[in-house]
Structures are given as structure tokens and as C-alpha cells.
Enzyme design. Structure first.
Site, PDB file in Angstrom:
ATOM      1  N   LEU A   1       0.811  -1.224   0.000  1.00 49.22           N
ATOM      2  CA  LEU A   1       0.000   0.000   0.000  1.00 49.22           C
ATOM      3  C   LEU A   1       0.838   1.264   0.000  1.00 49.22           C
ATOM      4  O   LEU A   1       1.877   1.328   0.655  1.00 49.22           O
ATOM      5  CB  LEU A   1      -0.867   0.037   1.267  1.00 49.22           C
TER       6      LEU A   1
ATOM      7  N   CYS B   1       9.106   3.899   3.673  1.00 55.82           N
ATOM      8  CA  CYS B   1       9.455   2.604   3.074  1.00 55.82           C
ATOM      9  C   CYS B   1      10.711   2.595   2.226  1.00 55.82           C
ATOM     10  O   CYS B   1      11.618   1.804   2.472  1.00 55.82           O
ATOM     11  CB  CYS B   1       8.299   2.120   2.204  1.00 55.82           C
TER      12      CYS B   1
HETATM   13  C1  UDX Z   1       5.658   3.508  -1.283  1.00 49.01           C
HETATM   14  C2  UDX Z   1       5.274   2.476  -2.363  1.00 49.01           C
HETATM   15  O1  UDX Z   1       4.627   3.159  -3.439  1.00 49.01           O
HETATM   16  C3  UDX Z   1       4.392   1.376  -1.784  1.00 49.01           C
HETATM   17  O2  UDX Z   1       4.128   0.403  -2.780  1.00 49.01           O
HETATM   18  C4  UDX Z   1       5.111   0.735  -0.612  1.00 49.01           C
HETATM   19  O3  UDX Z   1       4.327  -0.264  -0.036  1.00 49.01           O
HETATM   20  C5  UDX Z   1       5.459   1.797   0.431  1.00 49.01           C
HETATM   21  O4  UDX Z   1       6.250   2.828  -0.172  1.00 49.01           O
HETATM   22  P1  UDX Z   1       4.544   5.644  -0.157  1.00 49.01           P
HETATM   23  O5  UDX Z   1       5.766   5.725   0.695  1.00 49.01           O
HETATM   24  O6  UDX Z   1       3.220   5.850   0.466  1.00 49.01           O
HETATM   25  O7  UDX Z   1       4.486   4.198  -0.877  1.00 49.01           O
HETATM   26  O8  UDX Z   1       4.719   6.756  -1.279  1.00 49.01           O
HETATM   27  P2  UDX Z   1       4.775   6.918  -2.861  1.00 49.01           P
HETATM   28  O9  UDX Z   1       3.518   7.540  -3.318  1.00 49.01           O
HETATM   29  O10 UDX Z   1       5.236   5.702  -3.554  1.00 49.01           O
HETATM   30  O11 UDX Z   1       5.917   8.054  -2.952  1.00 49.01           O
HETATM   31  C6  UDX Z   1       7.192   7.895  -2.345  1.00 49.01           C
HETATM   32  C7  UDX Z   1       8.045   9.121  -2.570  1.00 49.01           C
HETATM   33  O12 UDX Z   1       8.478   9.214  -3.926  1.00 49.01           O
HETATM   34  C8  UDX Z   1       7.359  10.451  -2.269  1.00 49.01           C
HETATM   35  O13 UDX Z   1       8.296  11.300  -1.620  1.00 49.01           O
HETATM   36  C9  UDX Z   1       6.973  10.955  -3.630  1.00 49.01           C
HETATM   37  O14 UDX Z   1       6.805  12.346  -3.664  1.00 49.01           O
HETATM   38  C10 UDX Z   1       8.176  10.493  -4.453  1.00 49.01           C
HETATM   39  N1  UDX Z   1       7.925  10.294  -5.894  1.00 49.01           N
HETATM   40  C11 UDX Z   1       7.005   9.400  -6.347  1.00 49.01           C
HETATM   41  C12 UDX Z   1       8.702  11.006  -6.808  1.00 49.01           C
HETATM   42  O15 UDX Z   1       9.562  11.817  -6.426  1.00 49.01           O
HETATM   43  N2  UDX Z   1       8.496  10.806  -8.135  1.00 49.01           N
HETATM   44  C13 UDX Z   1       7.566   9.932  -8.615  1.00 49.01           C
HETATM   45  O16 UDX Z   1       7.420   9.823  -9.841  1.00 49.01           O
HETATM   46  C14 UDX Z   1       6.796   9.197  -7.686  1.00 49.01           C
END
Ligand code: UDX
Length: 462
Positions: A160, A273
Site C-alpha cells: 500500500l 518505506c
Molecule cells: C511507497 C510504495 O509506493 C508502496 O508500494 C510501498 O508499499 C510503500 O512505499 P509511499 O511511501 O506511500 O508508498 O509513497 P509513494 O507515493 O510511492 O511516494 C514515495 C516518494 O516518492 C514520495 O516522496 C513521492 O513524492 C516520491 N515520488 C514518487 C517522486 O519523487 N516521483 C515519482 O514519480 C513518484
């Protein structure tokens, strides 16, 4: 089925709520009495203080008191349980390894109680947390130590993302179940019957070790995508003139083999994560004597990205941070959360203080309380005394020499007007999330605009 969910944080509570929607009897257990009281109250504000996820409160209210209940007393509910989901914290340690103490302590508690069951029907203990490869075996040995009979241990990692936990639980891309025994697979098929043989959802049955590895590979690959875009895509557009970031993104990701997710360039990925999991994987490989060059490079690129724009401000824009007042807009690791774990803003503040800024003016629509408790230091000489907290972007901008946009909150898209109304040019806008589409208006009025994934736009003389 009778299901106990151990740990009611961001993973456990949504999982308990969604399992109860399918008519299972779900008991959510936590040692924290205040949490359990809040969940029992059914009050939105009380619940959201602990877990704030869209759709969670309404999902809970549908089944609360019928299929879903809450307890702080495991002994009272253990009799007749079919499946126990372990949804506990697995925080990182200094050397990158995973602190398994919450998981092992809970396994001991469970072991004692399960050993005393009257009825010895099959029970499966399922790990939902991200745990190092081999943890299912470790749990099995703990339960054996306590003399538990007729049990299995399975691994069923959670994928998630924050902000979509309920939606993600109802419609996952895949369900991964790692177990050793046909009976255990069968029990979990009954829990997840709505996903078995689903046309769109992959239902993967495998060994516990493979299931544990799937989670580490998925998260480190996602971070690799982000780091590739930040370390190569954004860098191309920052280094060579006339490379347009948005066109680069569309052109490259039009290839159906290349992920669109991850191509949003930024100040690096934060959250609870990615950083933690890749470090744990590096640690696990190192212990096994394997090279870790790729993973270490990805981790390093992501960390570097969290403060790289300040180096650019010095070298490209000729800006000096010494004794300046800097506004930070956005403290959470991404929009729609107050979570600051591993957030780029944490690194930014350290970097700015290290560069000798006199004052940091901070604003975030949700994370102000979290930020204040994070940076509060009883030592009055603390450098963090230099941070002040503000109610709005305009208030945070007032009197500053430059602004740094750290989080992708939608409200920052309209920022150019607020900047022009609040702070006079010359002024530096560092946009680490590409949040200002109408930056040309700023530049025309003499503001310098420095985006991630683009070269410096020098303010025009007015
Ligand atoms: C993530 C994974 O998506 C999920 O599958 C796992 O179980 C837990 O870690 P989450 O930490 O909630 O989920 O955030 P996510 O929406 O994936 O974004 C993580 C980070 O990457 C954020 O800081 C976001 O801003 C950044 N991000 C995401 C980018 O900089 N560029 C992108 O294209 C996507």
C-alpha cells in the site's frame, strides 16, 4: 473466518477494516489503549489522529461492532482464531538493518497464548510488515519454542501507498502469499477469496522467502525508477539548454516497456518505506557477501537529490545562503499526508542550517505539529531554534530572501501570485517539485526561477 490483526497502524487498521467488509470476524489488537479507545469511539477526529486515510472511517463504521472489533487483550480473543496478521513496525537501525524487536516480541506473546489454546485447529501467523528474508522461519522457531501445535507461518507483504490504503486494499495489483503448507495456502485463499482467480489481480502463491524478496525488489525497483529520472532525466534538462522536461517524460515513457510511474522528477523520494527498505536489502546482501553497487548508487542518488538544488543555487544562481532567511513550503514527504519520515524537508533544513542561514520560515498545510515536535529541542542553543512556523504560504514568505518548494501540495501551484504580492524581486524561487507552471510571469517581474529538471531562468531586469 476468525482473524486477529496485531498492530493497528497504517497497515493494520485499513487491512482489518477491509477484511471485515468481506464478512470475516476481525479483531484488531494493539497494546496502545488510547488507540483502541479512539477506534472504538468511531469518531472521525479520534481515529484520524492515529491513521488518516481516505475512506477508512466510513469503512470502519460499516462493520464496527458487527464484524470488526478492537481489543488490548489478546488472551481474551485467541480461542478459535484461524489467521493472525502481524502488522507491526519494522524500523531501521543505524547500520541499515531492520529492527525486528516488535515482531519477535509479539511472536513470543502469541506463542505463549497459542500454546494454551483449548481447541488446536490450524492457525496461520501471517507477516504483513516488510521483513528481512528469513523472518518467517525465525517466527516459526519462536512459536515452536513455546510448543504451539498445528500452526503455519506465512508471508503476505503489503504494497500500500499512503493516501490510498483503503482503495489499495480493496483493489490491489497483486496478492502475494508465501507459505510451506497446502492447508495454509487454503486458509489464506479463504481470507482473500475475492481476489483468487481474479482477472486483473495477480494471486501469487510461493515460498515465504520469495514473498519477502518480492517486497524488497518491488520497493527498490520503484526507488530506482525515481532515482533514474532524478539522476539522469532531470540532470539532462538541467545541464543542456533547450531540453524540455515534460516532453522528455512523455517521449521516453511512451514506450510501453518503460514505467510512467517514477518519472515525476523531484527532490528525491521520502516516506517510511523506500529508504528503509533499500538500506535493509543492502545490509542483507552485504551479510551474504554480495556486491551492492547498484542499490547503493540508487540510495545515494536519492539522498543527494534532497539537497542538490542548494548547490545549484550557489553555482548557477550565484546565491549565498550565509545569514539569509529562507522559506520552506511543504514539510511532508508527499502531498495529502502529515508524515515527515525521510522527507526531503528534513535533509533540506539540515543542509540550510549547515550553510549558515539565519532563519527558516516553514509552512505545510498538514504537518506543522509533526514538524514542531520533530525540531523542538529542549536545548535553547539548538540550531533548530532558527526555524519559525507559519499559518499560510504568504506568512511564511514574508521577509525571506528565497523560497524552497519541497512538497507537491496542490495549493502551491498558484504560488507565483502570492510570491509577487509578498516579496519583492530580486528573489530566488527554488522549485524542487515543478509546482509553478506560470514561472514566466515571475521571471518577467525579475524573480530568479530554479526548477528541478530545468536550467535557471534569470529574472529579467525591470
Ligand atoms: C511507497 C510504495 O509506493 C508502496 O508500494 C510501498 O508499499 C510503500 O512505499 P509511499 O511511501 O506511500 O508508498 O509513497 P509513494 O507515493 O510511492 O511516494 C514515495 C516518494 O516518492 C514520495 O516522496 C513521492 O513524492 C516520491 N515520488 C514518487 C517522486 O519523487 N516521483 C515519482 O514519480 C513518484
Amino acid at each position: 473466518m476468525k482473524i486477529i490483526v496485531v498492530g493497528t497502524g497504517f497497515v493494520g487498521l485499513p487491512h482489518a477494516a477491509v477484511c471485515s467488509e468481506y464478512g470475516h470476524e476481525v479483531i484488531a489488537y494493539d497494546i496502545d489503549e488510547k488507540r483502541i479507545e479512539a477506534y472504538r469511539s468511531g469518531e472521525r477526529e479520534a481515529i484520524e489522529r492515529y491513521v488518516n486515510e481516505p475512506g477508512l472511517v466510513s469503512a470502519m463504521s460499516k462493520t464496527s461492532g458487527r464484524y470488526l472489533s478492537f481489543t488490548t487483550n489478546l488472551a481474551e480473543v485467541i480461542e478459535g482464531v484461524d489467521v493472525v496478521f502481524m502488522c507491526l513496525n519494522t524500523p531501521p537501525q543505524r547500520d541499515g538493518s531492520t529492527d525486528l524487536s516488535y515482531v519477535t516480541t509479539a511472536a513470543h506473546t502469541l506463542g505463549e497464548l497459542l500454546a494454551k489454546r483449548q481447541e488446536k485447529s490450524r492457525v496461520v501467523i501471517v507477516n504483513k510488515s516488510t521483513v528481512p528474508i528469513g523472518t518467517a522461519r525465525l517466527m516459526e522457531s519462536i512459536l515452536n519454542e513455546h510448543g504451539v501445535e498445528n500452526f503455519g507461518v506465512a508471508s503476505n507483504p503489503e504494497f500500500l501507498a499512503q493516501g490510498s490504503a483503503i482503495e489499495g486494499s480493496r483493489h490491489p495489483d497483486r496478492v502475494v502469499v508465501g507459505a510451506d503448507n497446502a492447508e495454509d495456502f487454503q486458509l489464506l485463499r479463504r481470507v482473500y477469496s475475492q481476489f483468487v482467480n481474479h482477472v486483473r489481480i495477480a494471486y501469487v502463491e510461493t515460498t515465504p522467502e520469495t514473498a519477502e524478496a518480492i517486497k524488497y525488489m518491488a520497493n527498490s525497483l520503484l526507488l530506482t525508477y525515481i532515482s533514474y529520472w532524478n539522476g539522469v532525466g532531470a540532470r539532462l534538462a538541467e545541464t543542456f539548454p533547450n531540453i524540455l522536461m515534460e516532453d522528455l517524460k512523455v517521449g521516453v515513457t511512451a514506450d510501453s516497456r518503460i514505467s510512467k510511474w517514477g518519472s515525476y522528477v523531484s527532490n528525491g523520494a521520502g516516506g517510511s518505506c523506500f529508504g528503509k527498505d533499500i538500506q535493509s536489502l543492502i545490509y542483507q546482501f552485504k551479510r551474504a557477501g554480495q556486491p551492492t553497487d547498484l542499490l547503493q548508487a540508487v540510495y545515494g542518488i536519492n539522498e543527494y537529490q534532497k539537497q542538490y538544488i542548494f548547490d545549484r543555487a550557489v553555482h548557477e544562481a550565484g546565491f549565498s545562503f550565509n545569514n539569509k532567511t529562507i522559506t520552506i513550503l511543504g514539510l511532508a514527504f508527499k502531498k495529502r499526508t502529515n508524515d515527515m519520515r525521510d522527507s526531503a524537508a528534513l535533509k533540506a533544513v539540515e543542509s540550510l542550517l549547515g550553510r549558515g542561514v539565519a532563519h527558516i520560515r516553514a509552512y505545510d498545510p498538514l504537518a506543522m505539529d509533526v514538524a514542531q515536535s520533530h525540531w523542538f529541542h529542549p536545548d535553547k542553543n539548538s540550531l533548530f531554534e532558527r526555524i519559525s512556523y507559519h499559518e499560510s504560504p504568504a506568512e511564511a514568505l514574508a521577509g525571506s530572501d528565497a523560497v524552497y518548494i519541497s512538497t507537491d501540495w496542490e495549493e502551491f501551484r498558484g504560488l507565483s501570485r502570492t510570491i509577487m504580492q509578498t516579496v519583492p524581486a530580486p528573489y530566488l524561487v527554488m522549485d524542487a517539485r515543478r509546482m509553478i507552471p506560470d514561472y514566466e510571469a515571475l521571471v518577467a517581474k525579475g524573480y530568479d526561477y530554479l526548477p528541478v529538471g530545468g536550467t535557471l531562468m534569470k529574472g529579467e531586469a525591470v
